[in-house]
Design an enzyme around this catalytic site. Structure first.
Site, PDB file in Angstrom:
ATOM      1  N   SER A 102     -57.692 131.900  65.878  1.00 54.39           N
ATOM      2  CA  SER A 102     -56.821 130.783  65.492  1.00 54.39           C
ATOM      3  C   SER A 102     -55.749 130.545  66.550  1.00 54.39           C
ATOM      4  O   SER A 102     -54.903 129.668  66.391  1.00 54.39           O
ATOM      5  CB  SER A 102     -56.176 131.074  64.137  1.00 54.39           C
ATOM      6  OG  SER A 102     -55.535 132.335  64.136  1.00 54.39           O
ATOM      7  N   THR A 106     -46.667  88.577  43.089  1.00 54.22           N
ATOM      8  CA  THR A 106     -47.524  89.481  42.330  1.00 54.22           C
ATOM      9  C   THR A 106     -48.919  88.963  42.642  1.00 54.22           C
ATOM     10  O   THR A 106     -49.103  87.749  42.825  1.00 54.22           O
ATOM     11  CB  THR A 106     -47.263  89.440  40.812  1.00 54.22           C
ATOM     12  OG1 THR A 106     -47.537  88.112  40.356  1.00 54.22           O
ATOM     13  CG2 THR A 106     -45.823  89.793  40.455  1.00 54.22           C
ATOM     14  N   HIS A 107     -49.880  89.857  42.757  1.00 50.87           N
ATOM     15  CA  HIS A 107     -51.248  89.483  43.174  1.00 50.87           C
ATOM     16  C   HIS A 107     -51.246  88.780  44.527  1.00 50.87           C
ATOM     17  O   HIS A 107     -52.147  88.003  44.825  1.00 50.87           O
ATOM     18  CB  HIS A 107     -51.938  88.574  42.146  1.00 50.87           C
ATOM     19  CG  HIS A 107     -51.782  89.029  40.732  1.00 50.87           C
ATOM     20  ND1 HIS A 107     -52.715  89.799  40.082  1.00 50.87           N
ATOM     21  CD2 HIS A 107     -50.761  88.847  39.841  1.00 50.87           C
ATOM     22  CE1 HIS A 107     -52.304  90.059  38.848  1.00 50.87           C
ATOM     23  NE2 HIS A 107     -51.111  89.503  38.685  1.00 50.87           N
ATOM     24  N   SER A 113     -53.350  91.475  73.779  1.00 53.75           N
ATOM     25  CA  SER A 113     -54.810  91.539  73.765  1.00 53.75           C
ATOM     26  C   SER A 113     -55.299  91.378  75.199  1.00 53.75           C
ATOM     27  O   SER A 113     -54.701  90.629  75.979  1.00 53.75           O
ATOM     28  CB  SER A 113     -55.357  90.412  72.897  1.00 53.75           C
ATOM     29  OG  SER A 113     -56.679  90.092  73.286  1.00 53.75           O
ATOM     30  N   LYS A 142     -51.837  86.646  72.004  1.00 51.54           N
ATOM     31  CA  LYS A 142     -51.722  87.692  70.988  1.00 51.54           C
ATOM     32  C   LYS A 142     -50.546  88.651  71.190  1.00 51.54           C
ATOM     33  O   LYS A 142     -50.249  89.056  72.296  1.00 51.54           O
ATOM     34  CB  LYS A 142     -53.011  88.529  70.925  1.00 51.54           C
ATOM     35  CG  LYS A 142     -54.186  87.802  70.329  1.00 51.54           C
ATOM     36  CD  LYS A 142     -54.051  87.506  68.852  1.00 51.54           C
ATOM     37  CE  LYS A 142     -54.280  88.729  67.997  1.00 51.54           C
ATOM     38  NZ  LYS A 142     -55.673  89.184  68.007  1.00 51.54           N
ATOM     39  N   ASN A 152     -49.860  91.968  68.982  1.00 45.28           N
ATOM     40  CA  ASN A 152     -50.408  92.704  67.838  1.00 45.28           C
ATOM     41  C   ASN A 152     -49.439  93.746  67.290  1.00 45.28           C
ATOM     42  O   ASN A 152     -48.815  94.463  68.054  1.00 45.28           O
ATOM     43  CB  ASN A 152     -51.712  93.394  68.243  1.00 45.28           C
ATOM     44  CG  ASN A 152     -52.784  92.390  68.633  1.00 45.28           C
ATOM     45  OD1 ASN A 152     -52.854  91.311  68.056  1.00 45.28           O
ATOM     46  ND2 ASN A 152     -53.590  92.730  69.611  1.00 45.28           N
ATOM     47  N   GLU A 164     -49.929  98.948  62.132  1.00 48.47           N
ATOM     48  CA  GLU A 164     -51.367  99.132  61.889  1.00 48.47           C
ATOM     49  C   GLU A 164     -51.751 100.601  61.994  1.00 48.47           C
ATOM     50  O   GLU A 164     -52.526 101.126  61.198  1.00 48.47           O
ATOM     51  CB  GLU A 164     -52.191  98.330  62.906  1.00 48.47           C
ATOM     52  CG  GLU A 164     -52.141  96.833  62.688  1.00 48.47           C
ATOM     53  CD  GLU A 164     -52.906  96.098  63.772  1.00 48.47           C
ATOM     54  OE1 GLU A 164     -53.989  95.579  63.480  1.00 48.47           O
ATOM     55  OE2 GLU A 164     -52.428  96.061  64.932  1.00 48.47           O
ATOM     56  N   GLN A 172     -56.950 130.890  56.916  1.00 45.64           N
ATOM     57  CA  GLN A 172     -56.577 130.580  58.300  1.00 45.64           C
ATOM     58  C   GLN A 172     -56.756 129.074  58.563  1.00 45.64           C
ATOM     59  O   GLN A 172     -56.120 128.510  59.447  1.00 45.64           O
ATOM     60  CB  GLN A 172     -57.450 131.405  59.248  1.00 45.64           C
ATOM     61  CG  GLN A 172     -57.200 131.133  60.709  1.00 45.64           C
ATOM     62  CD  GLN A 172     -57.858 132.195  61.577  1.00 45.64           C
ATOM     63  OE1 GLN A 172     -57.431 133.325  61.614  1.00 45.64           O
ATOM     64  NE2 GLN A 172     -58.921 131.816  62.271  1.00 45.64           N
TER      65      GLN A 172
HETATM   66  N1  ARG Z   1     -54.837 134.316  61.679  1.00 44.40           N
HETATM   67  C1  ARG Z   1     -54.764 134.697  60.306  1.00 44.40           C
HETATM   68  C2  ARG Z   1     -54.440 133.486  59.459  1.00 44.40           C
HETATM   69  O1  ARG Z   1     -53.986 132.543  59.993  1.00 44.40           O
HETATM   70  C3  ARG Z   1     -53.686 135.711  60.094  1.00 44.40           C
HETATM   71  C4  ARG Z   1     -53.924 136.635  58.964  1.00 44.40           C
HETATM   72  C5  ARG Z   1     -55.128 137.452  59.258  1.00 44.40           C
HETATM   73  N2  ARG Z   1     -55.342 138.471  58.334  1.00 44.40           N
HETATM   74  C6  ARG Z   1     -56.497 139.138  58.290  1.00 44.40           C
HETATM   75  N3  ARG Z   1     -56.573 140.065  57.422  1.00 44.40           N
HETATM   76  N4  ARG Z   1     -57.495 138.813  59.051  1.00 44.40           N
HETATM   77  O2  ARG Z   1     -54.652 133.451  58.276  1.00 44.40           O
END
Ligand code: ARG
Length: 459
Positions: free
Chosen positions: A24, A156-157, A278, A284, A286, A291, A323
């Site tokens: 992660s 309204t509408h 544009s 144009k 925009n 948006e 995670q």
């Molecule tokens: N990277 C993990 C998370 O974001 C941290 C916790 C991980 N814990 C574990 N027991 N693998 O959730």
């Protein structure tokens, strides 16, 4: 050093793709500051409780501070094989200060560590969202104050209904954002509870002082159940839901700004700074910003559904699934902050085309209800009055006339109750200013609400 802290029970190295798949660090590095602050507080507490020595804690804290500088200066090397921000920082700590760095993780698990990090991080982000919300509210209020007498059609509408004050319309959004801010402040109380000390799931055998960590980190209290501490993400989902409501509100205003900037409505002009041209049509201009805000609402809704589904049916306590909470949460934060940030100056610099609004308000028989109310005051039951005015409107359509232009004789074809004073009730001003009760569109009611908003903002 890239040896995994948990490598002890393994005999084979992790498959390369598994490493990539499970890591992660690509996104949770965003939490680095909070991870380090949390670790510093944890180390201080360990020393205070004599679980480690004061000297060891000092070395750990100094090492963590150096790592913070490395990350901020961009010299820190993040490693995918070290999976996440927690292990990246810890491994670097041991690299810098030696085996004593390994004492930091005493009485802690990544499970309670990540719960702490997210809460610390989200707490700051919610405060920023509150500041940004406030700036949009200020811009709406300023537009209301500057255009106090401007009348526009109320719909309204999306059909012309009754004339309203433009500031009344602005204040409607002010109210929505006021509730959004209330929701954010409220959920902040639930975010601001300290989960560290839950360990992996059951607590810890060490004599920790959780209240002290909470105090060091500015939390309002500590969580009350270790299983819940490491597996609760409802505070993040709540944020996602409150953010979705903010985006829903902004999407409605965006839609109106887009309509109002069209040649057909022509009620406002957005500043050039918030529009693009544009590549083929030279005329144009925009309304890209509204948006995009309208479009980005979808991802914030999606992120909410993502988080809800992620947590659905997960058995206690921590599961690796969790995670996956970070990317939707981060994306929601970026999107809602970005949208609010751009909205404040865009509203502030929007130019109101008062005459066009007024002309539109006069179309579509917008004072028909006022004629009906007039008849009621002359003693006619409302349903009958409705019928009378319905016929009057049909006559106007057939004859190509408007209500305020009808002669008294024409009015009286539909009801003898109508007298000369009808003309005092069918102007745009009369219609608007007659709606005086709290929350109505009358100038005096709107002024009261502006004053109330100003008062609230002082306090
Ligand atoms: N990277 C993990 C998370 O974001 C941290 C916790 C991980 N814990 C574990 N027991 N693998 O959730």
């Amino acid at each position: 050093m890239t040896d995994k802290p948990w490598a002890g029970r393994f005999t084979q190295p992790t498959d390369k793709f598994v490493e990539e798949f499970t890591a992660s660090i690509g996104f949770d590095r965003r939490l680095y500051y909070y991870d380090i602050q949390g670790s510093i507080a944890h180390a201080r507490m360990l020393a205070r409780q004599e679980i480690i020595t004061g000297q060891e804690a000092d070395r750990i804290v100094a090492g963590l501070e150096e790592i913070l500088t490395e990350i901020e200066e961009g010299t820190f090397e993040f490693s995918v094989s070290l999976e996440d921000i927690h292990m990246n920082v810890e491994a670097r700590l041991m690299e810098r200060i030696g085996p004593v760095g390994g004492k930091l993780h005493t009485a802690r698990s990544r499970n309670d560590q990540v719960a702490l990090d997210i809460r610390l991080y989200l707490r700051d982000e919610v405060k920023t969202v509150l500041e940004y919300l406030d700036k949009v509210q200020e811009a709406l209020l300023a537009q209301a104050e500057e255009n106090l007498t401007v009348i526009m059609p109320g719909y309204t509408h999306l059909q012309t209904a009754q004339p309203i004050l433009f500031p009344h319309h602005m204040l409607a959004y002010y109210e929505m954002l006021r509730r959004d801010a209330g929701r954010m402040s409220d959920l902040l109380r639930r975010i601001n509870i300290m989960p560290l000390g839950a360990g992996a799931l059951a607590g810890t055998t060490f004599p920790i002082d959780r209240e002290y960590v909470a105090e060091l980190l500015g939390f309002e209290g500590v969580t009350r159940n270790s299983l819940d501490s490491v597996s609760d993400r409802d505070f993040a989902i709540e944020f996602g839901a409150a953010a979705a409501l903010i985006m829903m509100h902004l999407s409605r205003l965006s839609e109106e700004l887009i309509l109002w900037s069209s040649a057909d409505f022509d009620f406002i002009e957005l500043s050039d700074a918030f529009c693009t041209g544009s590549s083929i049509m030279p005329q144009k201009k925009n309304p890209d910003v509204p948006e995009l805000v309208r479009g980005k609402t979808g991802r914030v809704y999606g992120n909410l559904m993502n988080l809800l589904t992620l947590m659905k049916s997960l058995p206690l306590a921590y599961n690796k699934d969790m995670q996956e909470d970070k990317e939707p949460l981060f994306d929601t934060i970026d999107t809602v902050k970005g949208s609010l940030k751009i909205y404040a100056p865009m509203i502030r610099e929007m130019r109101v085309k008062a005459q066009n609004m007024r002309t539109a308000a006069a179309r579509g028989f917008s004072t028909a209800t006022d004629v009906a109310d007039y008849c009621v005051r002359k003693g006619i039951p409302f349903r009958q009055a409705h019928e009378i005015v319905g016929k009057t409107v049909r006559y106007c359509i057939e004859e190509g006339r408007d209500i305020p232009e009808l002669t008294l004789e024409e009015f009286r074809r539909f009801s003898e109750a109508i007298e000369e004073d009808i003309y005092d009730f069918v102007t745009l001003e009369a219609s608007v200013n007659a709606r005086r009760a709290t929350g109505g569109t009358a100038r005096e009611a709107v002024k009261r609400e502006i004053a109330r908003a100003r008062e609230e903002r002082k306090g």
